[in-house]
Design an enzyme around this catalytic site. Sequence first.
Site, PDB file in Angstrom:
ATOM      1  N   ASP A  23       0.824  -1.211   0.000  1.00 45.74           N
ATOM      2  CA  ASP A  23       0.000   0.000   0.000  1.00 45.74           C
ATOM      3  C   ASP A  23       0.860   1.265   0.000  1.00 45.74           C
ATOM      4  O   ASP A  23       1.918   1.295   0.633  1.00 45.74           O
ATOM      5  CB  ASP A  23      -0.898  -0.025   1.249  1.00 45.74           C
ATOM      6  CG  ASP A  23      -2.088   0.905   1.112  1.00 45.74           C
ATOM      7  OD1 ASP A  23      -2.296   1.470   0.023  1.00 45.74           O
ATOM      8  OD2 ASP A  23      -2.812   1.072   2.103  1.00 45.74           O
ATOM      9  N   HIS A  40       3.071   3.378  -9.067  1.00 50.54           N
ATOM     10  CA  HIS A  40       2.951   1.926  -9.230  1.00 50.54           C
ATOM     11  C   HIS A  40       4.228   1.347  -9.852  1.00 50.54           C
ATOM     12  O   HIS A  40       4.677   0.266  -9.493  1.00 50.54           O
ATOM     13  CB  HIS A  40       1.725   1.580 -10.082  1.00 50.54           C
ATOM     14  CG  HIS A  40       0.417   1.882  -9.392  1.00 50.54           C
ATOM     15  ND1 HIS A  40       0.137   1.465  -8.118  1.00 50.54           N
ATOM     16  CD2 HIS A  40      -0.692   2.574  -9.799  1.00 50.54           C
ATOM     17  CE1 HIS A  40      -1.076   1.871  -7.763  1.00 50.54           C
ATOM     18  NE2 HIS A  40      -1.599   2.553  -8.769  1.00 50.54           N
ATOM     19  N   LEU A 134      10.930 -20.724  -4.158  1.00 48.59           N
ATOM     20  CA  LEU A 134       9.901 -19.863  -3.553  1.00 48.59           C
ATOM     21  C   LEU A 134       8.541 -20.056  -4.225  1.00 48.59           C
ATOM     22  O   LEU A 134       8.435 -20.038  -5.456  1.00 48.59           O
ATOM     23  CB  LEU A 134      10.336 -18.398  -3.709  1.00 48.59           C
ATOM     24  CG  LEU A 134       9.319 -17.340  -3.263  1.00 48.59           C
ATOM     25  CD1 LEU A 134       9.166 -17.326  -1.743  1.00 48.59           C
ATOM     26  CD2 LEU A 134       9.716 -15.953  -3.769  1.00 48.59           C
TER      27      LEU A 134
HETATM   28  C1  FPP Z   1      -1.806   0.101  -3.413  1.00 48.73           C
HETATM   29  O1  FPP Z   1      -1.373   1.430  -3.506  1.00 48.73           O
HETATM   30  C2  FPP Z   1      -1.280  -0.661  -4.509  1.00 48.73           C
HETATM   31  C3  FPP Z   1      -2.044  -1.203  -5.508  1.00 48.73           C
HETATM   32  C4  FPP Z   1      -3.508  -1.060  -5.554  1.00 48.73           C
HETATM   33  C5  FPP Z   1      -1.431  -1.932  -6.617  1.00 48.73           C
HETATM   34  C6  FPP Z   1      -0.139  -2.638  -6.317  1.00 48.73           C
HETATM   35  C7  FPP Z   1       0.469  -2.938  -7.609  1.00 48.73           C
HETATM   36  C8  FPP Z   1       1.768  -2.921  -7.916  1.00 48.73           C
HETATM   37  C9  FPP Z   1       2.846  -2.706  -6.936  1.00 48.73           C
HETATM   38  C10 FPP Z   1       2.209  -3.085  -9.329  1.00 48.73           C
HETATM   39  C11 FPP Z   1       1.610  -4.179 -10.149  1.00 48.73           C
HETATM   40  C12 FPP Z   1       1.910  -5.540  -9.685  1.00 48.73           C
HETATM   41  C13 FPP Z   1       2.678  -6.468 -10.318  1.00 48.73           C
HETATM   42  C14 FPP Z   1       2.677  -7.868  -9.846  1.00 48.73           C
HETATM   43  C15 FPP Z   1       3.529  -6.144 -11.466  1.00 48.73           C
HETATM   44  P1  FPP Z   1      -2.433   2.585  -3.652  1.00 48.73           P
HETATM   45  O2  FPP Z   1      -2.449   3.037  -5.064  1.00 48.73           O
HETATM   46  O3  FPP Z   1      -3.755   2.141  -3.107  1.00 48.73           O
HETATM   47  O4  FPP Z   1      -1.788   3.669  -2.733  1.00 48.73           O
HETATM   48  P2  FPP Z   1      -2.514   4.878  -1.999  1.00 48.73           P
HETATM   49  O5  FPP Z   1      -3.350   4.266  -0.913  1.00 48.73           O
HETATM   50  O6  FPP Z   1      -1.382   5.688  -1.475  1.00 48.73           O
HETATM   51  O7  FPP Z   1      -3.321   5.600  -3.043  1.00 48.73           O
END
Ligand code: FPP
Length: 243
Positions: A23, A40, A134
Amino acid sequence: MGNAKKTLPGLEKLPRHVAVIMDGNGRWAKKNKLKVALGHRRGVETLRAIIRESSDLGIEALTLYAFSTENWKRSPEEVGALMDLLLEFFTSEIDELDREQVRILILGDVDAMPPRQRYALYNAMARTKSNTGLKLNIAINYGGRAEIALAAKRMAKDVQSGLLCADDIDEQTYSRYLYTCDLPDVDLMIRTSGEMRLSNFLLFQCAYAEFDFPAVLWPDYTLEEYHASLLRFGSRERRFGGR
Ligand code: FPP
């Protein structure tokens, strides 16, 4: 652990199964005056490092929450950026992950993904299914309650067709019908960014998990931070309901 390539002082008591809610990408982008897609993208760098480190430390299973069933509600631009990153990740990393003996499993409704992503995800699973390192599980188009409901539906069908006896259904049977059927329960659940919620992630599997909530945003979560999470886990006393 059997597959460990490196050991770190104090990290003798490792969790078998680590789950991570990555997050804070959006807030990281905002803090750095960048578009959310770049947050991201930086998040993927962290994810790569955590996967490699987990493999090197000999952790048995790592489960990452990449895209929830609710994430489709985000703007088309952000959803598009996440879909691009998924495709890019599974195309560019698959050779190295396979070489490192990582076994990939996708948790979630892969069939409802766009065609190119669907193909890449099925390909990653098929190609690595016999690997012995893993166990890397990536939750994509995933919801914990939906997973539990789907397991119930699949059990009901097996009862109907005579493959399963209703009286034999117990916790072990139930867990075999989940996406995580051959994985141990989650030992350590990490959520970065300071939020302290489970957000519909691995509801069944976290019954006895220890929780760790580092206050750093996911793109800033370093290997040192990861080691600190693992050390905190090692210092917890787990009683599983006993004394
Ligand atoms: C949460 O941050 C994160 C996500 C909803 C997506 C996580 C995805 C990745 C790290 C990249 C894609 C994955 C792979 C496997 C390549 P948020 O956007 O909700 O953060 P915020 O709460 O600060 O807005």
